[in-house]
Design a protein around this motif. Structure first.
Motif, short mmCIF file in Angstrom:
data_model
loop_
_atom_site.label_atom_id
_atom_site.label_comp_id
_atom_site.label_asym_id
_atom_site.label_seq_id
_atom_site.Cartn_x
_atom_site.Cartn_y
_atom_site.Cartn_z
N HIS A 180 -6.35 1.39 5.68
CA HIS A 180 -7.20 2.14 4.76
C HIS A 180 -7.36 1.32 3.49
O HIS A 180 -6.58 0.40 3.24
CB HIS A 180 -6.62 3.53 4.47
N PRO A 181 -8.37 1.62 2.66
CA PRO A 181 -8.54 0.88 1.40
C PRO A 181 -7.32 1.06 0.51
O PRO A 181 -6.90 2.19 0.24
CB PRO A 181 -9.79 1.51 0.77
N GLU A 221 -7.70 3.04 -3.11
CA GLU A 221 -8.41 4.32 -3.07
C GLU A 221 -7.44 5.44 -3.46
O GLU A 221 -6.43 5.66 -2.79
CB GLU A 221 -8.96 4.56 -1.66
#
Length: 175
Positions: free
Chosen positions: A101-102, A105
């Motif tokens: 995942h980023p 974020e």
């Protein structure tokens, strides 16, 4: 091959793939003690990050994630998401043994990260949050994955933490 056989075969592929993900996801066993040992090894170390967040920001973000399981997340994804895509994503991550995942974020609705919080304080807060999580018998739904068992929540936390730790390393002294 006739049309009926082709359509049946076409429909069977996603069912078989989902069954494989389901089975493979059960092979991932979270190891909270190993994770805590790794986090404790960072104490009194000079840490650096290869990502856009500093070590203190990473540890704060991870603390927010763990504490969300105990106290609740301020925002939830739509119910259709937390009952379909979210749980499937977690199963895929568990099956792969890694999360993707980023890494910069923020968790929706969580407070801003404090860039000035000492790294040692942020690390201690993360360790304390994980210990509190381990002792908690009632957990709140994950903002993306929905309602999870304690084991699945620990798996989500471990995979999340491990991915973020790929950007954290002990600074080497230059001579």
């Amino acid at each position: 091959m006739n049309r009926r056989h082709f359509l049946f075969s076409l429909a069977a592929v996603p069912v078989i793939a989902l069954a494989g993900v389901e089975l493979a996801s059960h092979r991932f066993i979270p190891e909270p003690d190993v994770l805590l040992t790794k986090l404790n090894s960072f104490k009194s170390q000079q840490l650096q990050s290869s990502g856009s967040w500093s070590p203190t920001m990473v540890f704060q973000h991870l603390t927010q994630s763990v504490m969300g399981a105990v106290t609740g997340y301020p925002e939830q994804k739509a119910a259709w998401f937390t009952h379909t895509v979210g749980p499937l994503a977690l199963k895929v991550f568990k099956a792969a043994g890694a999360m993707q995942h980023p890494l910069d974020e923020a968790i929706p609705g969580m407070p801003e990260l404090d860039v000035n919080l000492p790294v040692e304080t942020a690390l201690d807060q993360l360790i304390t949050a994980l210990q509190l999580f381990q002792q908690s018998s009632t957990l709140q739904p994950h903002f993306a994955y929905g309602s999870l068992s304690h084991s699945d929540f620990m798996a989500a936390h471990q995979l999340h933490i491990e991915q973020h730790l790929t950007q954290i390393e002990v600074a080497t002294l230059r001579v």
